[in-house]
Design a protein around this motif. Structure first.
Motif, PDB file in Angstrom:
ATOM      1  N   MET A  24      36.822  30.451  39.550  1.00 57.69           N
ATOM      2  CA  MET A  24      38.652  30.180  39.621  1.00 57.69           C
ATOM      3  C   MET A  24      39.548  30.607  39.180  1.00 57.69           C
ATOM      4  N   ALA A  25      39.194  31.341  37.848  1.00 56.42           N
ATOM      5  CA  ALA A  25      40.536  31.502  36.584  1.00 56.42           C
ATOM      6  C   ALA A  25      39.978  33.100  37.332  1.00 56.42           C
ATOM      7  N   GLU A  26      39.107  33.804  37.112  1.00 53.86           N
ATOM      8  CA  GLU A  26      39.404  34.834  36.822  1.00 53.86           C
ATOM      9  C   GLU A  26      39.325  35.806  38.754  1.00 53.86           C
ATOM     10  N   SER A  27      39.196  34.722  39.587  1.00 53.10           N
ATOM     11  CA  SER A  27      40.362  35.071  41.267  1.00 53.10           C
ATOM     12  C   SER A  27      41.562  35.082  41.393  1.00 53.10           C
ATOM     13  N   ALA A  28      41.670  34.188  40.648  1.00 56.11           N
ATOM     14  CA  ALA A  28      43.298  34.201  40.590  1.00 56.11           C
ATOM     15  C   ALA A  28      43.990  35.060  39.868  1.00 56.11           C
ATOM     16  N   PHE A  29      43.147  35.807  38.334  1.00 54.64           N
ATOM     17  CA  PHE A  29      43.838  36.793  37.567  1.00 54.64           C
ATOM     18  C   PHE A  29      43.786  38.377  38.953  1.00 54.64           C
ATOM     19  N   VAL A  30      42.571  38.319  39.489  1.00 56.25           N
ATOM     20  CA  VAL A  30      42.749  39.652  40.042  1.00 56.25           C
ATOM     21  C   VAL A  30      43.884  39.451  41.050  1.00 56.25           C
ATOM     22  N   SER A  31      43.746  38.694  41.660  1.00 57.30           N
ATOM     23  CA  SER A  31      45.011  37.996  42.748  1.00 57.30           C
ATOM     24  C   SER A  31      46.326  38.557  42.107  1.00 57.30           C
ATOM     25  N   ALA A  32      46.188  38.058  41.155  1.00 56.31           N
ATOM     26  CA  ALA A  32      47.505  38.348  40.120  1.00 56.31           C
ATOM     27  C   ALA A  32      48.079  40.162  40.086  1.00 56.31           C
ATOM     28  N   SER A  33      46.943  40.903  40.300  1.00 60.85           N
ATOM     29  CA  SER A  33      48.160  42.350  40.132  1.00 60.85           C
ATOM     30  C   SER A  33      48.345  42.554  41.452  1.00 60.85           C
ATOM     31  N   PHE A  34      48.676  41.889  42.451  1.00 60.61           N
ATOM     32  CA  PHE A  34      49.089  41.845  44.052  1.00 60.61           C
ATOM     33  C   PHE A  34      50.931  41.852  43.338  1.00 60.61           C
ATOM     34  N   PHE A  35      50.858  40.383  42.267  1.00 65.22           N
ATOM     35  CA  PHE A  35      52.318  40.308  41.142  1.00 65.22           C
ATOM     36  C   PHE A  35      52.589  41.621  40.723  1.00 65.22           C
ATOM     37  N   LEU A  36      51.278  41.881  39.794  1.00 57.39           N
ATOM     38  CA  LEU A  36      52.099  43.168  39.367  1.00 57.39           C
ATOM     39  C   LEU A  36      52.777  43.395  38.844  1.00 57.39           C
ATOM     40  N   ALA A  37      53.262  44.292  40.703  1.00 63.05           N
ATOM     41  CA  ALA A  37      53.024  45.692  40.879  1.00 63.05           C
ATOM     42  C   ALA A  37      54.429  44.807  41.593  1.00 63.05           C
ATOM     43  N   GLY A  38      54.811  43.708  41.528  1.00 56.02           N
ATOM     44  CA  GLY A  38      56.617  42.870  42.136  1.00 56.02           C
ATOM     45  C   GLY A  38      58.192  42.982  40.906  1.00 56.02           C
TER      46      GLY A  38
ATOM     47  N   ASP B   5      38.252  48.148  54.325  1.00 56.06           N
ATOM     48  CA  ASP B   5      37.728  49.417  54.845  1.00 56.06           C
ATOM     49  C   ASP B   5      37.247  49.930  52.629  1.00 56.06           C
ATOM     50  N   LEU B   6      38.707  49.915  52.834  1.00 54.81           N
ATOM     51  CA  LEU B   6      38.942  50.162  51.018  1.00 54.81           C
ATOM     52  C   LEU B   6      37.996  49.476  49.692  1.00 54.81           C
ATOM     53  N   ALA B   7      38.108  48.303  50.509  1.00 54.26           N
ATOM     54  CA  ALA B   7      37.856  47.406  49.382  1.00 54.26           C
ATOM     55  C   ALA B   7      35.916  47.166  49.778  1.00 54.26           C
ATOM     56  N   ALA B   8      35.728  48.093  50.265  1.00 55.18           N
ATOM     57  CA  ALA B   8      34.104  47.631  51.099  1.00 55.18           C
ATOM     58  C   ALA B   8      33.683  47.529  49.429  1.00 55.18           C
ATOM     59  N   VAL B   9      33.738  48.280  48.550  1.00 51.38           N
ATOM     60  CA  VAL B   9      32.784  48.909  47.660  1.00 51.38           C
ATOM     61  C   VAL B   9      32.737  47.585  46.909  1.00 51.38           C
ATOM     62  N   GLU B  10      33.478  46.932  47.012  1.00 49.93           N
ATOM     63  CA  GLU B  10      32.951  44.949  46.040  1.00 49.93           C
ATOM     64  C   GLU B  10      32.961  45.489  44.961  1.00 49.93           C
ATOM     65  N   SER B  11      33.914  46.241  44.066  1.00 49.84           N
ATOM     66  CA  SER B  11      34.896  46.560  42.793  1.00 49.84           C
ATOM     67  C   SER B  11      35.630  45.317  41.988  1.00 49.84           C
ATOM     68  N   LYS B  12      35.765  44.723  41.443  1.00 48.91           N
ATOM     69  CA  LYS B  12      36.723  43.662  40.724  1.00 48.91           C
ATOM     70  C   LYS B  12      38.535  45.021  40.912  1.00 48.91           C
ATOM     71  N   MET B  13      37.863  46.435  40.176  1.00 53.23           N
ATOM     72  CA  MET B  13      38.951  46.587  39.725  1.00 53.23           C
ATOM     73  C   MET B  13      39.838  47.561  40.894  1.00 53.23           C
ATOM     74  N   VAL B  14      38.448  47.795  42.030  1.00 54.61           N
ATOM     75  CA  VAL B  14      39.396  48.638  43.274  1.00 54.61           C
ATOM     76  C   VAL B  14      40.305  47.516  44.115  1.00 54.61           C
ATOM     77  N   THR B  15      39.434  46.424  43.689  1.00 53.58           N
ATOM     78  CA  THR B  15      39.807  44.775  44.963  1.00 53.58           C
ATOM     79  C   THR B  15      41.448  45.316  43.947  1.00 53.58           C
ATOM     80  N   ALA B  16      41.683  45.150  42.590  1.00 52.85           N
ATOM     81  CA  ALA B  16      43.066  44.967  42.156  1.00 52.85           C
ATOM     82  C   ALA B  16      43.790  45.776  42.200  1.00 52.85           C
ATOM     83  N   GLY B  17      43.358  46.901  41.722  1.00 54.83           N
ATOM     84  CA  GLY B  17      44.351  48.416  42.918  1.00 54.83           C
ATOM     85  C   GLY B  17      44.707  48.197  43.705  1.00 54.83           C
ATOM     86  N   LEU B  18      44.374  47.770  44.877  1.00 48.71           N
ATOM     87  CA  LEU B  18      44.658  48.262  46.686  1.00 48.71           C
ATOM     88  C   LEU B  18      45.095  46.596  46.525  1.00 48.71           C
ATOM     89  N   LEU B  19      45.340  45.760  45.323  1.00 43.60           N
ATOM     90  CA  LEU B  19      46.620  44.474  46.081  1.00 43.60           C
ATOM     91  C   LEU B  19      48.086  44.817  45.353  1.00 43.60           C
TER      92      LEU B  19
END
Length: 453
Positions: free
Chosen positions: A281-295, A334-348
C-alpha cells in the motif's frame, strides 16, 4: 510607498496582502488533496479486509459517484463564487470534507461509502473555481500566466503529498481507516488558517481593485457583451455572460476529454502499480506519486512559456503537450512491460509533465482570462464541471473494464481521449482574451502614430 518597475506606484501594503492571499489560497486547495487521495490509497487495504465486501467494480462506481457530485458542484459553486464570494463557500467545503473523511473512515458498508463519496465530491468541488476567482481579484491579466503557473502547483504538490501521506498513516497506525482519519485531521489545520488569513478582494481591506492598482482597463468577455464593463460583479447578468461565452464552452469541451487521464491515475494509480509490480500500500502510493512530482515543473513551464514565449497565448503550449501525451499513453503499457519500479515511476513522471501544464492552462489561466475577474468563478466552475463529467468516465472505465480490456486497453482509451482534446483546441491556436486584443491594437496604433510624426 515606492515606485515599482511597472507603470504603477508599488504599494507595500498591497503587495503584502497579495503574498498573503496567494499563500493561503494555495494552501487551501493543496489541502483538499489530503482528503481527496484517501480512498485511492485505502482501496488496497479494503480489498484485503474481510470485514468489507467490496469489488473493483463497486470501487469504480464509488469513484463515479464522487466525480458526478464533484462535477455538479463545480457548476453550482462556480456561479455562487461570483455571487457570494470565495470565503463562505470554501469554509463550508473544508468543513464538509473533514467531516466526510472521518465518517468514511468508520464505514464498512458499500452503500455508506457511496453516500460519503457523494458528500466528499460536493465538498471538494467548493475549492477550485472560487479560489481561482480569489486570485483574479488580486492579480492582473498581464501577470496571470506566471502567477497562475506558480499557484497551480497547489494541486500537483497536493497530489504529491496527499497519497503518500495517506499511505504512511495507514501503515504506521496499522489499518486503511487511518488513510481517512489522519488526512482529515491535517485538513482541520488548513481550515483554521484559511478562516484567519483569507479575504475575498482588495476592497475588503480598503484597497483599490487590481485593475486600478496596476492601471489596467477592465476586460469584457467578448464583443457581444456590450456594456459588460458596467455590469456589477456578483450579478446574475455577469454570471450569465461568463456561462454563455463561446471560448469558455470550448475550453470546457477540451477539458472533458483531458481530465479523465489525470483522475484515472489519481484514483487508480496505486492499485495499477500494486497489480503490475506487486508492491504494498505505502510503496504503491509512493511510486504513483512520481506522477505528481512532475506537476510543479509542468505548470511552471506552462505559465512562463505561455506568457513569455507565446505572448499570453495559452493554447500553443497546451496543444503541443496534449499531442505528445496522447502518443505516450498509446505506448505506455508496452514501455512499462519491463516491470521495474524505476521505469514505471519515470513513465508516470513523463505523463505528469505532459498533462499538468495543459491542465492548468485550460482549467485555471485560460479560464480566468476569458471569464474575466467578474465571471472568473463561473467560467472556471463551468470548465472544471465539464472536465469532471469526463473524469467520471475516466475513473469508472478501469473498474468496469480493466479485467476484460486489461490495463493496455485502459491506457489506449485515455490516449484517444487526450488526442481529441488536442485536436479540438488546434483552431484556437492564436486565441487571446478580448481585453488583450484591444490593448495590443491600441499599442500598435500608438506606435504607428508616433512613427508617422
Amino acid at each position: 510607498m515606492s515606485t515599482g518597475t511597472g507603470n504603477f506606484i508599488r504599494d507595500e501594503l498591497y503587495e503584502s496582502w497579495r503574498k498573503r492571499i496567494f499563500g493561503i489560497t494555495w494552501l487551501a486547495y493543496a489541502g483538499f488533496y489530503l482528503t481527496r487521495a484517501s480512498f485511492s490509497v485505502a482501496k488496497i487495504g479494503i480489498l484485503n479486509d474481510p470485514s468489507v465486501s467490496m469489488s473493483s467494480e463497486q470501487m469504480g462506481l464509488i469513484d463515479g459517484i464522487y466525480l458526478a457530485a464533484y462535477a455538479a458542484g463545480q457548476f453550482i459553486w462556480g456561479a455562487l463564487g461570483d455571487k457570494i464570494g470565495t470565503r463562505r463557500i470554501v469554509l463550508i467545503g473544508l468543513f464538509g470534507s473533514i467531516a466526510t473523511g472521518l465518517a468514511t473512515g468508520v464505514s464498512s458498508v458499500v452503500l455508506a461509502f457511496g453516500v460519503f463519496a457523494l458528500l466528499q465530491g460536493l465538498s471538494q468541488s467548493t475549492g477550485w473555481a472560487p479560489l481561482a476567482k480569489n486570485i483574479t481579484n488580486w492579480f492582473s491579466l498581464r501577470e496571470r500566466g506566471v502567477v497562475m503557473g506558480w499557484w497551480a502547483t497547489n494541486y500537483t504538490i497536493g497530489g504529491l503529498v496527499g497519497a503518500p501521506f495517506a499511505g504512511l498513516m495507514a501503515v504506521y497506525f496499522g489499518g486503511w481507516r487511518f488513510a481517512f482519519f489522519m488526512p482529515a485531521l491535517a485538513l482541520s489545520v488548513v481550515l483554521i488558517l484559511f478562516y484567519l488569513l483569507q479575504k475575498n478582494s482588495p476592497q475588503d481591506v480598503g484597497l483599490p481593485t487590481i485593475e486600478k492598482y496596476h492601471r489596467e482597463p477592465g476586460s469584457a468577455l467578448n464583443d457581444e457583451d456590450k456594456g459588460s464593463d458596467t455590469v456589477a460583479e456578483g450579478s446574475w447578468e455577469s454570471i450569465l455572460q461568463a456561462a454563455r461565452n463561446r471560448m469558455v464552452l470550448l475550453l470546457g469541451s477540451v477539458y472533458f476529454f483531458l481530465k479523465p487521464t489525470r483522475y484515472a491515475i489519481l484514483l487508480w494509480g496505486p492499485l495499477y502499480i500494486n497489480e503490475t509490480l506487486g508492491t504494498g500500500m505505502a510503496e504503491s502510493a509512493f511510486v504513483s506519486a512520481s506522477f505528481f512530482l512532475a506537476g510543479p515543473l509542468s505548470v511552471l513551464a506552462a505559465g512562463y512559456a505561455s506568457d513569455m514565449i507565446f505572448q499570453s497565448r495559452r493554447m500553443p503550449y497546451a496543444i503541443i503537450s496534449m499531442l505528445l501525451l496522447s502518443l505516450l499513453l498509446f505506448f505506455f503499457n508496452d514501455l512499462a512491460a519491463v516491470e521495474s519500479k524505476m521505469v514505471t515511476a519515470g513513465l508516470l513522471f513523463l505523463v505528469g509533465f505532459l498533462i499538468f501544464g495543459p491542465d492548468s492552462l485550460v482549467s485555471a489561466t485560460a479560464a480566468v482570462d476569458f471569464g474575466t475577474s467578474k465571471g472568473a468563478s463561473t467560467a472556471s466552475g463551468m470548465i472544471n464541471g465539464m472536465g469532471s463529467i469526463g473524469a467520471v468516465v475516466g475513473v469508472t472505465i478501469p473498474g468496469f473494464f480493466k479485467e476484460s480490456w486489461g490495463w493496455e486497453g485502459v491506457f489506449t482509451f485515455l490516449a484517444v481521449s487526450v488526442l481529441i482534446a488536442g485536436l479540438l483546441m488546434i483552431p484556437k491556436w492564436n486565441a487571446l482574451p478580448e481585453s488583450v486584443q484591444k490593448a495590443k491594437k491600441e499599442s500598435d496604433e500608438e506606435a504607428n502614430g508616433q512613427s508617422g510624426e
